[in-house]
Design a protein around this motif. Structure first.
Motif, PDB file in Angstrom:
ATOM      1  N   ALA A 185       6.768   5.550  11.907  1.00 53.70           N
ATOM      2  CA  ALA A 185       6.901   4.619  10.906  1.00 53.70           C
ATOM      3  C   ALA A 185       6.002   4.743   9.425  1.00 53.70           C
ATOM      4  O   ALA A 185       6.492   4.594   8.376  1.00 53.70           O
ATOM      5  CB  ALA A 185       6.681   3.097  11.262  1.00 53.70           C
ATOM      6  N   LEU A 197      13.475   3.128   9.616  1.00 55.89           N
ATOM      7  CA  LEU A 197      12.787   2.174   9.902  1.00 55.89           C
ATOM      8  C   LEU A 197      13.294   0.759  10.661  1.00 55.89           C
ATOM      9  O   LEU A 197      12.845   0.158  11.345  1.00 55.89           O
ATOM     10  CB  LEU A 197      12.142   1.579   8.473  1.00 55.89           C
ATOM     11  N   PHE A 220       7.662   7.456   7.482  1.00 55.67           N
ATOM     12  CA  PHE A 220       8.872   6.962   6.768  1.00 55.67           C
ATOM     13  C   PHE A 220       8.525   6.045   5.508  1.00 55.67           C
ATOM     14  O   PHE A 220       9.130   6.226   4.390  1.00 55.67           O
ATOM     15  CB  PHE A 220       9.800   6.306   7.818  1.00 55.67           C
ATOM     16  N   LYS A 221       7.468   5.193   5.722  1.00 56.94           N
ATOM     17  CA  LYS A 221       6.880   4.419   4.672  1.00 56.94           C
ATOM     18  C   LYS A 221       6.398   4.911   3.518  1.00 56.94           C
ATOM     19  O   LYS A 221       6.504   4.895   2.496  1.00 56.94           O
ATOM     20  CB  LYS A 221       5.945   3.080   5.217  1.00 56.94           C
TER      21      LYS A 221
END
Length: 269
Positions: free
Chosen positions: A86, A110, A89-90
């Motif tokens: 995560a 996500l 991805f963020k």
């Protein structure tokens, strides 16, 4: 004869100097190698190392850096390391918003990742909203600081059952004239049960320790993954790791009382 020897030596020297450069792979080639190692050989740890090399060599080439970041997220997801996945991805969404196809794919991944169970306002709010609020508050705080003005913030998330999740925004500016060390003092707090987040939604690595001189008070230290250069800033948020039931008024209305940091109470309904 002497000339022939000289030419031979020069050729050998040239070959010796050029060999390391010829052996170095370009970021594009490395990215292809990483994908092959990940998807065909199934060696996720090796693929992760290759993708990190791509980021080191092509940090300013958004197309390559964004793809390497996405693949890092996928590798960690395949390893069951959802929190780290995560994070990447963020990071992709935050750093490379122009790479729309990859941003869309990262956002989709996500949504599949099970959210954290902490009772935290920043686990409830969408990370894109957090980023927007954090940047706006950080800019305001910087301008206020230049004018010797004080700033304060409250962030609340109210769920359908009338529970309030509480936190706030803050900003750290490195005015020291030197790169930050391994531990940065953020300040004090009377709430030890809290978590700090970057505006990209990722949890910050912090230590909250008792204040040796003040009872019922704690000091907050940030342990950065990467040092902060002089005059750079970190926008972040904090959240209490609990929730509070709001007082319910007639007409299905809830009362929210906010305590201003500088003394005055604000009541909103």
């Amino acid at each position: 004869m002497k000339n022939t020897k000289t030419i031979t030596i020069l050729c050998l020297l040239a070959s010796a100097f050029l060999a390391p450069f010829a052996a170095a792979e370009s970021p594009t080639v490395l990215l292809k190698q990483g994908i092959y190692v990940e998807e065909t050989e199934g060696d996720l740890d090796k693929a992760i190392e290759i993708y990190k090399q791509v980021l080191d060599q092509a940090a300013k080439v958004q197309r390559l850096a964004a793809r390497a970041t996405f693949q890092l997220g996928m590798c960690h997801l395949k390893k069951g390391e959802k929190k780290t996945a995560a994070k990447y991805f963020k990071q992709l969404i935050s750093k490379y918003p122009t790479q729309k196809t990859l941003v869309k794919k990262a956002a989709a991944q996500l949504k599949k990742i099970k959210p954290e169970t902490k009772e935290s306002v920043f686990e409830k709010i969408d990370y894109q909203v957090t980023r927007f609020m954090g940047e706006k508050f950080g800019e305001t705080a910087l301008e206020a600081g230049k004018q010797n003005l004080l700033v304060n913030s409250h962030v609340y998330f109210i769920d359908r059952n009338g529970f309030s999740y509480r936190g706030g925004l803050n900003a750290y500016y490195n005015w020291t004239g030197r790169t930050t060390g391994k531990k940065v003092h953020f300040g004090g707090t009377s709430y030890p049960n809290q978590t700090l987040y970057g505006i990209d939604g990722n949890e910050l690595n912090t230590e909250i320790v008792p204040d040796k001189t003040r009872p019922n008070h704690w000091q907050i230290y940030w342990i950065p993954d990467e040092p902060l250069a002089p005059e750079e800033s970190l926008y972040y948020g904090w959240s209490r790791n609990d929730k509070q039931k709001l007082a319910q008024l007639p007409g299905d209305v809830y009362s929210l009382v906010m305590q201003n940091k500088y003394g005055s109470a604000v009541i909103e309904t």
